[in-house]
Design a protein around this motif. Structure first.
Motif, mmCIF file in Angstrom:
data_model
loop_
_atom_site.group_PDB
_atom_site.id
_atom_site.type_symbol
_atom_site.label_atom_id
_atom_site.label_comp_id
_atom_site.label_asym_id
_atom_site.label_seq_id
_atom_site.Cartn_x
_atom_site.Cartn_y
_atom_site.Cartn_z
ATOM 1 N N PRO A 247 -5.309 9.407 -4.653
ATOM 2 C CA PRO A 247 -5.363 8.045 -5.202
ATOM 3 C C PRO A 247 -5.950 7.988 -6.608
ATOM 4 O O PRO A 247 -5.447 7.239 -7.456
ATOM 5 N N ARG B 279 -14.994 -6.356 -3.784
ATOM 6 C CA ARG B 279 -15.136 -5.458 -2.645
ATOM 7 C C ARG B 279 -16.556 -5.603 -2.113
ATOM 8 O O ARG B 279 -17.515 -5.585 -2.886
ATOM 9 N N THR C 118 -4.365 7.380 3.937
ATOM 10 C CA THR C 118 -4.694 6.898 5.280
ATOM 11 C C THR C 118 -4.871 8.082 6.225
ATOM 12 O O THR C 118 -4.019 8.980 6.278
ATOM 13 N N PHE D 55 -1.408 -0.794 -4.052
ATOM 14 C CA PHE D 55 -2.634 -0.082 -3.703
ATOM 15 C C PHE D 55 -2.318 1.393 -3.472
ATOM 16 O O PHE D 55 -1.289 1.717 -2.872
ATOM 17 N N ASP E 19 -11.044 6.020 4.193
ATOM 18 C CA ASP E 19 -9.835 5.449 4.797
ATOM 19 C C ASP E 19 -9.944 3.929 4.817
ATOM 20 O O ASP E 19 -10.894 3.380 5.391
ATOM 21 N N TRP E 20 -8.986 3.251 4.221
ATOM 22 C CA TRP E 20 -9.028 1.779 4.147
ATOM 23 C C TRP E 20 -8.989 1.134 5.528
ATOM 24 O O TRP E 20 -9.478 0.025 5.704
ATOM 25 N N GLY F 121 0.844 -1.187 0.000
ATOM 26 C CA GLY F 121 0.000 0.000 0.000
ATOM 27 C C GLY F 121 0.879 1.237 0.000
ATOM 28 O O GLY F 121 1.830 1.319 0.781
ATOM 29 N N LEU G 21 -10.528 1.115 -2.929
ATOM 30 C CA LEU G 21 -9.081 1.049 -2.843
ATOM 31 C C LEU G 21 -8.620 0.518 -4.194
ATOM 32 O O LEU G 21 -8.923 -0.611 -4.552
ATOM 33 N N CYS H 289 -3.344 4.537 -1.459
ATOM 34 C CA CYS H 289 -4.068 4.775 -0.212
ATOM 35 C C CYS H 289 -3.950 6.240 0.212
ATOM 36 O O CYS H 289 -2.996 6.941 -0.161
#
Lengths: 593, 593
Positions: A355, A374, A397, A393, A404-405, A349, A381, A395
């Protein structure tokens, strides 16, 4: 700009090459004579297949050893040329590459060269064909592009121009600014190739080590700028002779080639979107292979399981700013690899400020976007496949402006604050055919800067290694030229540690057997060389230094295909402890056998 | 002479290297520092293992960047040196290689270099250790062996001498005759390596392309003669850095290394038995793989079955002077190969004036002698295994002074007298690690002369090819750098033909589909290039010429791993039609897919 590639640049039969080139989105090809000679299809059929695939045949090449010869040699050369012109008519190619004479028959006589090229251009004009004259870097008398231009101008035929080849110009150290002396309408063709900087015979260098622009050490972009400044409006055409590409899958090589031209074009145009450079690692995702080895290793290092995915058999483990996902069913991520049944790295990630822009850029540069399964509540993501099959990935964060994953991992316990502060770098082993491709991929898609590649002795072969870094993200890509039975682990994740001595002391006391044992001979050598303190030996640390600082590191034992490294950078140390890699490999081999 | 090898020359861990080197019969090793550093065994244990294996440790190497430095640098260098001397005492090594300084710290000051080397020699003497100073070809100030000798003489210490390395001397083009200026007692060590002639950076050349004496292009024997002329009585020691050997089986590499020293020693001593050069082919033995393809091909070419072995399922097929054995159960011959279930070449019979001498020589040069199952009445026939596993039989056909192997095949029918007159050459594909080994093997064991190696483009890779010839025997060894799924046939037998046009005409009429189809584009090209006559196209022949003559050839389709070539040499043509190999490979690939 129109994009073309010489058929010699990819592997396979001529029809296979055409299909691969078309699939990668090229507009045209240069047909290389040897590919045609070995092909059972008549030229008319090759022409038809190219047309069906939407490919023009922008050049036929080469006619060799033509100009500046005595009269009796000229007669034979004209017979050869006449055959080639007839063949090109059948093939539907309207430009013929004539490369400067390398034979002992050639005379050092520019006027004679000009006269005979004029004669050739006149014959070619009768077939509607133009002649592009190129100075080979090892031409007998003509080996500089400005010399070729001098002869072309002297000949004064409208069907005669120059072909410029970045390898032939840059390998000799010629300054490409002189290209601007040539009127654009006299630049009939532009061939592009990059190459690593090697001190070797230029002919061998050219025949075996050319690579796509951005994969070597030449400023190909700068050269193209000079060519465009002349008003040249023809194709950018790749002509690459490379031993590795010869053995690689044609479709993959063609995509790699196209990526290099897209990146080159982007660098030329100020309007192009700059790469969205990742600011660091969001996580490393490891397949557990159904074993308890990885959770045990992470626990010992001070990580704790802080969450579990809502719908998938994936655990989040954290310590400081380092996040590791342990996936019990990695078939859902990345592309399949033969190693997926044992512990190994399956995804990385990357933190990015945007993204969506990262994915868009990756798509533009032909990176395969991975389909994602998913659940409806999961955070979106996006992932792409890196050249070794690892999923990347994108991301964001802990920012309110983007889902937010980590929300998919309901928190079970707080993040421990231990010695590990984050992920310093990740090292990935590439299939040997894909080293140059990987460099270009990470450079163009992620905007990472490649460093010099290095060689490391392995007891059973050689390892080539290159670091790429930018914006807080560090990747190391390796290829191993090692015989089958003696492969080293394929990947490792290096954690940044605040105080490695303290962590090592605790690990040695509490988890004997967790760290890779370092030979006493190594520490004898280290003390002799650097006068290091005795604690480094006592704690079994490895040590390196550069002009800016020092580096302490150590390794865990291996689980499946992956192990962990613990690193502490002191001062501005910028390397990866490469001097110690040979020792690490030797010990890993010994542990495995 | 005492025979030694540097541990860096073979693959594996240090204990594995020692075992392989001892098994090949070496007397001693040079221990390379990096091998020791990465080894978990203490120096005392390495010493014990070497002694148990009967190996001396004749040299420890290298101490780098020692001499001609400012005082503050010298202090650190002496600390390093002191550590190395202590380590050597534990290891039981009494000579230390110091290579000339490459660091920017080094000063161009011979007197300073001599003074500091004197100091080092003095310290070393306290440990009973001698210092051998070597000029690296890329040393900063000292890079010629005579310069190193100048400094050693200036230092005037009895514990200081020179180390001579054939690579460092010959790669720079220095004349080795100057070695005779050095008293033998001041030549402390002699390191031998050969290398192919490459125009490239000497450091890269040295680190990746060294090979064993007789495998490259240097006159290593001539250099050794000069060294022996000084009175040198120390070991001949191989120091080879080679990317291929790094990945190869250590025991096999060590045998290859020992073979090179035996051949070198033989070349030095006038008393050595000269090679018994085979005078031609007695037969080629093919496994049928249980299929009727090979008998059908041979019949069509004009061969007839003239006999059947008394006790084995082996048939003798003949035409003119060409003999082919078809073996339905090849497991009794040669070493096992994965291809033995499909048609392929399993053995070659070579005519020799003295089969016993041929076998004796092969044994001397470490060729594996094959055990033979033989019925009591069978003619004795000795065989050795070539590097690719093919069996080589030494025959003396049709001479009253030796049992004749053909007597085991009671005659069933007369030998047809057709267009085929004999076997012109046999081509064998080697595993890629064994190309240099194969050249040395055929050169030293059979006395064949290697020709320049060549590269041939394959649609899916590159082929490296080298012919070896002598006394009427011609072999072509190939290695293919081609990806797995796209291998070309591994072997072929080329028959010499009296009138290839006549034979081709007959075959095209009577056996359509037997000959490999040649693309019309090839013949278009041939006519343009050489103005060849139309019959060559009509008959589908391939054509080449050199300065001495012309070559006509064609190929049959493939059966399993093997095919036949038909060749006609006109005038003194000395090649093998290599210019046409790329076309042949492309067509073979197309036929297979």
């Amino acid at each position: 700009m129109r994009k073309s590639i010489a058929t010699v640049s990819v592997s396979g039969t001529l029809p296979e090459k055409l299909e691969a080139v078309a699939a990668a989105g090229f507009d045209a090809v240069e047909v290389f004579e040897n590919d045609l000679i070995a092909c059972p299809l008549p030229p008319e059929e090759i022409r038809r297949r190219a047309a069906d695939l939407g490919l023009g045949i922008d050049l036929y090449q080469p006619l060799r050893d033509f100009e500046a010869v005595p009269g009796d040699v000229l007669r034979g050369n004209l017979r050869r040329a006449e055959h080639t012109l007839e063949l090109m008519t059948r093939l539907g190619a309207d430009t013929l590459l004539v490369c400067s004479n390398v034979s002992p028959d050639a005379l050092p006589d520019d006027a004679l060269a000009a006269e005979q090229l004029h004669l050739l251009a006149e014959r070619a004009a009768g077939h509607g064909i133009r002649i592009a004259y190129e100075a080979l870097a090892w031409g007998r008398h003509v080996n500089e592009y400005l010399h070729a231009w001098r002869i072309v101008r002297m000949a004064g035929h409208q069907g005669l121009g120059v072909c410029l080849d970045s390898f032939h110009i840059l390998s000799r150290g010629s300054d490409p600014i002189g290209i601007e002396a040539i009127p654009g309408e006299k630049v009939f063709f532009l061939q592009l190739a990059d190459a690593p900087r090697l001190a070797m015979d230029v002919l061998q260098w050219s025949r075996h080590y050319r690579c796509f622009p951005g994969q070597g050490g030449f400023d190909v972009t700068g050269l193209v700028r000079h060519v465009l400044a002349t008003g040249y409006a023809g194709p950018l055409s790749l002509e690459v002779f490379n031993d590795v590409f010869r053995q690689s899958d044609a479709r993959r090589t063609a995509l790699d080639a196209m990526r290099s031209l897209i990146a080159l074009e982007e660098a030329l145009l100020p309007s192009g979107a700059p790469p969205v450079v990742p600011s660091g690692f969001a996580f490393a995702e490891l397949a557990t292979g159904g074993s308890a080895e990885l959770p045990a290793l992470l626990s010992a290092l001070g990580f704790a399981r802080t969450g579990t995915h809502r719908t998938k058999p994936v655990e989040l483990w954290e310590q400081g700013g380092a996040r590791v996902l342990l996936n019990a069913n990695p078939a859902t991520e990345g592309t399949a690899t033969p190693e997926e049944t044992e512990p190994g790295l399956v995804a990385i990630g990357l933190e990015t400020p945007d993204p969506a822009a990262s994915v868009k850029r990756a798509e533009t540069l032909l990176a395969p976007v991975l389909p994602r399964e998913r659940a409806p509540r999961d955070a979106p993501l996006d992932a792409i496949a890196a050249p070794d099959g690892t999923a990347l990935f994108f991301c964001r964060t802990g920012h309110a402006d983007h889902p937010d994953w980590t929300a998919d991992f309901p928190r079970e316990s707080p993040v421990p604050d231990g010695d590990v502060t984050g992920i310093d770098h990740v090292a990935l082993t590439q299939p040997w055919q894909h080293f140059d491709e990987a460099s270009l991929f990470y450079r163009s898609v992620l905007g990472l800067r490649p460093q010099e590649s290095m060689e490391v002795a392995d007891p059973y072969g050689l390892l080539r290694s290159r670091a790429l870094a930018g914006g807080g993200t560090r990747l190391v890509v390796n290829i191993a030229r090692v015989v089958g039975a003696h492969q080293a682990p394929r990947q490792h994740v290096a954690f940044a540690v605040r105080d490695l001595r303290a962590l090592a002391r605790r690990l040695r006391a509490e988890h004997p057997g967790l760290l890779l044992p370092i030979p006493a001979n190594y520490h004898d050598h280290l003390e002799a060389r650097y006068a290091t303190d005795p604690e480094i030996r006592e704690l079994g640390l490895l040590y390196d230094r550069d002009e800016r600082g020092e580096f302490l590191h150590l390794y865990t034992v291996t689980a499946g295909q992956v192990f962990f490294e613990l690193v502490q950078r002191i001062g501005g140390y910028g390397g990866y402890g490469a001097a110690n890699a040979a020792v690490r490999l030797a010990v890993q081999h010994a542990e495995r056998s």
